[in-house]
Design a protein around this motif. Structure first.
Motif, mmCIF file in Angstrom:
data_model
loop_
_atom_site.group_PDB
_atom_site.id
_atom_site.type_symbol
_atom_site.label_atom_id
_atom_site.label_comp_id
_atom_site.label_asym_id
_atom_site.label_seq_id
_atom_site.Cartn_x
_atom_site.Cartn_y
_atom_site.Cartn_z
ATOM 1 N N CYS A 22 0.856 -1.295 -0.074
ATOM 2 C CA CYS A 22 -0.209 -0.002 0.074
ATOM 3 C C CYS A 22 0.832 1.389 0.094
ATOM 4 O O CYS A 22 2.112 1.185 0.683
ATOM 5 C CB CYS A 22 -0.933 0.087 1.262
ATOM 6 N N PHE A 23 0.319 2.120 -0.580
ATOM 7 C CA PHE A 23 1.025 3.687 -0.852
ATOM 8 C C PHE A 23 0.250 4.560 0.270
ATOM 9 O O PHE A 23 -0.540 4.488 -0.146
ATOM 10 C CB PHE A 23 1.172 4.208 -2.061
ATOM 11 N N PHE A 24 0.965 4.944 1.228
ATOM 12 C CA PHE A 24 0.100 5.716 2.220
ATOM 13 C C PHE A 24 0.344 7.559 1.798
ATOM 14 O O PHE A 24 1.621 7.803 1.706
ATOM 15 C CB PHE A 24 0.488 5.641 3.558
ATOM 16 N N ILE A 25 -0.730 8.157 2.186
ATOM 17 C CA ILE A 25 -0.471 9.723 1.971
ATOM 18 C C ILE A 25 -1.070 9.889 3.360
ATOM 19 O O ILE A 25 -2.305 9.965 3.559
ATOM 20 C CB ILE A 25 -1.373 10.058 0.646
ATOM 21 N N ARG A 26 -0.316 10.532 4.193
ATOM 22 C CA ARG A 26 -0.869 10.957 5.530
ATOM 23 C C ARG A 26 -0.747 12.505 5.533
ATOM 24 O O ARG A 26 0.320 13.177 5.190
ATOM 25 C CB ARG A 26 0.124 10.529 6.763
ATOM 26 N N LEU A 27 -1.861 13.063 5.755
ATOM 27 C CA LEU A 27 -2.323 14.226 5.489
ATOM 28 C C LEU A 27 -2.174 15.019 7.034
ATOM 29 O O LEU A 27 -2.308 14.420 7.787
ATOM 30 C CB LEU A 27 -3.749 14.636 5.059
ATOM 31 N N GLU A 28 -1.984 16.242 7.161
ATOM 32 C CA GLU A 28 -1.749 16.997 8.343
ATOM 33 C C GLU A 28 -3.225 17.354 8.913
ATOM 34 O O GLU A 28 -4.019 17.840 8.321
ATOM 35 C CB GLU A 28 -1.149 18.162 8.023
ATOM 36 N N GLY A 29 -3.084 17.232 10.516
ATOM 37 C CA GLY A 29 -4.265 18.035 11.158
ATOM 38 C C GLY A 29 -5.215 17.016 11.521
ATOM 39 O O GLY A 29 -5.845 15.993 10.977
ATOM 40 N N CYS A 30 -5.953 17.062 12.859
ATOM 41 C CA CYS A 30 -6.835 16.528 13.239
ATOM 42 C C CYS A 30 -7.892 17.383 14.176
ATOM 43 O O CYS A 30 -7.371 18.028 14.821
ATOM 44 C CB CYS A 30 -6.515 15.244 14.015
ATOM 45 N N ASN A 31 -9.105 16.996 14.126
ATOM 46 C CA ASN A 31 -10.111 17.649 15.009
ATOM 47 C C ASN A 31 -10.342 17.160 16.116
ATOM 48 O O ASN A 31 -11.320 17.562 16.954
ATOM 49 C CB ASN A 31 -11.451 18.017 13.910
ATOM 50 N N LEU A 32 -9.971 15.838 16.303
ATOM 51 C CA LEU A 32 -10.157 15.244 17.615
ATOM 52 C C LEU A 32 -8.939 15.160 18.652
ATOM 53 O O LEU A 32 -7.579 15.342 18.112
ATOM 54 C CB LEU A 32 -10.807 13.666 17.432
ATOM 55 N N ASN A 33 -8.866 14.514 19.572
ATOM 56 C CA ASN A 33 -7.781 14.124 20.540
ATOM 57 C C ASN A 33 -8.039 12.965 21.221
ATOM 58 O O ASN A 33 -8.286 13.099 22.455
ATOM 59 C CB ASN A 33 -7.370 15.433 21.389
ATOM 60 N N CYS A 34 -7.749 11.968 20.710
ATOM 61 C CA CYS A 34 -8.116 10.589 21.530
ATOM 62 C C CYS A 34 -7.047 10.239 22.322
ATOM 63 O O CYS A 34 -5.731 10.432 22.427
ATOM 64 C CB CYS A 34 -8.087 9.323 20.265
ATOM 65 N N SER A 35 -7.405 9.740 23.599
ATOM 66 C CA SER A 35 -6.622 9.560 24.595
ATOM 67 C C SER A 35 -5.514 8.308 24.081
ATOM 68 O O SER A 35 -4.406 8.583 24.923
ATOM 69 C CB SER A 35 -7.461 8.730 25.524
ATOM 70 N N TYR A 36 -5.635 7.633 23.322
ATOM 71 C CA TYR A 36 -4.690 6.611 22.777
ATOM 72 C C TYR A 36 -4.052 6.886 21.378
ATOM 73 O O TYR A 36 -3.350 6.059 20.739
ATOM 74 C CB TYR A 36 -5.386 5.202 22.617
ATOM 75 N N CYS A 37 -4.081 8.022 21.028
ATOM 76 C CA CYS A 37 -3.725 8.688 19.552
ATOM 77 C C CYS A 37 -2.316 8.231 19.567
ATOM 78 O O CYS A 37 -1.199 8.545 20.266
ATOM 79 C CB CYS A 37 -3.711 10.068 19.410
ATOM 80 N N ASP A 38 -1.714 7.458 18.461
ATOM 81 C CA ASP A 38 -0.384 6.983 18.058
ATOM 82 C C ASP A 38 -0.112 7.651 16.867
ATOM 83 O O ASP A 38 1.039 7.368 16.432
ATOM 84 C CB ASP A 38 -0.370 5.346 17.909
ATOM 85 N N THR A 39 -0.396 8.891 16.595
ATOM 86 C CA THR A 39 0.046 9.803 15.431
ATOM 87 C C THR A 39 -0.031 11.216 15.899
ATOM 88 O O THR A 39 -0.423 12.038 15.030
ATOM 89 C CB THR A 39 -0.663 9.369 14.016
ATOM 90 N N GLU A 40 0.314 11.439 16.926
ATOM 91 C CA GLU A 40 0.301 12.777 17.382
ATOM 92 C C GLU A 40 1.320 13.643 16.358
ATOM 93 O O GLU A 40 0.791 14.881 16.442
ATOM 94 C CB GLU A 40 0.960 12.917 18.740
ATOM 95 N N TYR A 41 2.022 13.272 15.803
ATOM 96 C CA TYR A 41 3.125 13.947 15.056
ATOM 97 C C TYR A 41 2.456 14.320 13.633
ATOM 98 O O TYR A 41 2.901 15.150 12.960
ATOM 99 C CB TYR A 41 4.316 12.943 14.720
ATOM 100 N N ALA A 42 1.131 13.849 13.310
ATOM 101 C CA ALA A 42 0.476 14.190 12.336
ATOM 102 C C ALA A 42 -0.449 15.827 12.534
ATOM 103 O O ALA A 42 -0.992 15.980 11.549
ATOM 104 C CB ALA A 42 -0.421 13.268 11.803
ATOM 105 N N ARG A 43 -0.274 15.923 13.820
ATOM 106 C CA ARG A 43 -1.062 17.282 13.872
ATOM 107 C C ARG A 43 -0.308 18.807 13.272
ATOM 108 O O ARG A 43 -1.434 19.653 13.054
ATOM 109 C CB ARG A 43 -1.159 17.585 15.489
ATOM 110 N N SER A 44 0.677 18.585 13.031
ATOM 111 C CA SER A 44 1.356 19.859 12.555
ATOM 112 C C SER A 44 2.719 19.390 11.941
ATOM 113 O O SER A 44 3.213 18.295 12.077
ATOM 114 C CB SER A 44 1.762 20.726 13.603
#
Length: 212
Positions: A22-44
């Motif tokens: 699979c080819f992944f395209i990870r975009l920036e930003g999230c409108n939620l803040n899950c307690s177990y988030c494993d992609t905090e680095y994607a916020r900015s």
């Protein structure tokens, strides 16, 4: 232009397509803040790339399956165009969304992976349950389970929203480090539901390494 955290080729670690290249395209930003988030680095920290650039990167990867994820990809207004143009080039497209935004804007033919937030995430009040009407056989609903209470909540949602009769796949995934594989397996077996247990294959292979 979309703000992009990373693009990379790997194995699809989750969903009914797990194990495929699979080819992944990870975009920036999230409108939620899950307690177990494993992609905090994607916020900015993303960089702008045009839709054309992203399409050419995906085509050049020579990988037939593309997943657009985040963060929350539906925050990008160019997402529908990106999906359409990827499919125009003969690629299969998946979107992973947190379930808090309207998925009807996603073009027909895209596999929509909709996360239904459970109480353990702290974000369950943001679920857009209307997304569960009109699901197709391409679509998948994912429940990320951090406790037995979460699992019972998932079963209640499945019953209330008529998801047992939906053509979409129903997936239950354990929160890494909070629920053991054996515990979740037992709950799925005992539930009588058509829920399908999944594990995060990429974490089993690479741990918490980014870009895999």
């Amino acid at each position: 232009m979309p703000r992009v955290i990373e693009c990379f080729s790997s194995l699809q670690g989750e969903s009914t397509q797990a194990g495929r290249r699979c080819f992944f395209i990870r975009l920036e930003g999230c409108n939620l803040n899950c307690s177990y988030c494993d992609t905090e680095y994607a916020r900015s920290g993303g960089v702008e790339k045009s839709v054309s650039e992203l399409v050419e990167l995906a085509v050049a990867s020579k990988v037939p399956l593309v997943e657009i994820t985040g963060g929350e990809p539906l925050l990008e207004k160019e997402l529908p165009e990106l999906c359409s143009r990827l499919m125009d080039r003969g690629l299969e497209v998946m979107i992973e969304t947190n379930g808090s935004m309207d998925v009807s804007v996603i073009p027909e033919g895209v596999r929509r992976i909709i996360d239904c937030k459970l109480p353990g995430s702290g974000m369950d009040k943001f679920n857009m349950y209307g997304n569960f009407s009109g699901l197709t056989a391409l679509d998948e609903v994912k429940f990320v389970v951090s406790s037995k209470e979460d699992f019972d909540f998932a079963l209640e949602v499945i019953s209330r929203c008529g998801l047992e009769e939906s053509p979409a796949a129903l997936l239950a995934s354990p929160v890494w480090g909070r629920v053991s594989f054996e515990e979740l397996a037992g709950w799925v077996i005992e539930s009588g539901s058509r829920l399908r247990m999944q594990l995060q294959m990429h974490k089993l292979i690479w741990g918490d390494k980014k870009g895999v």
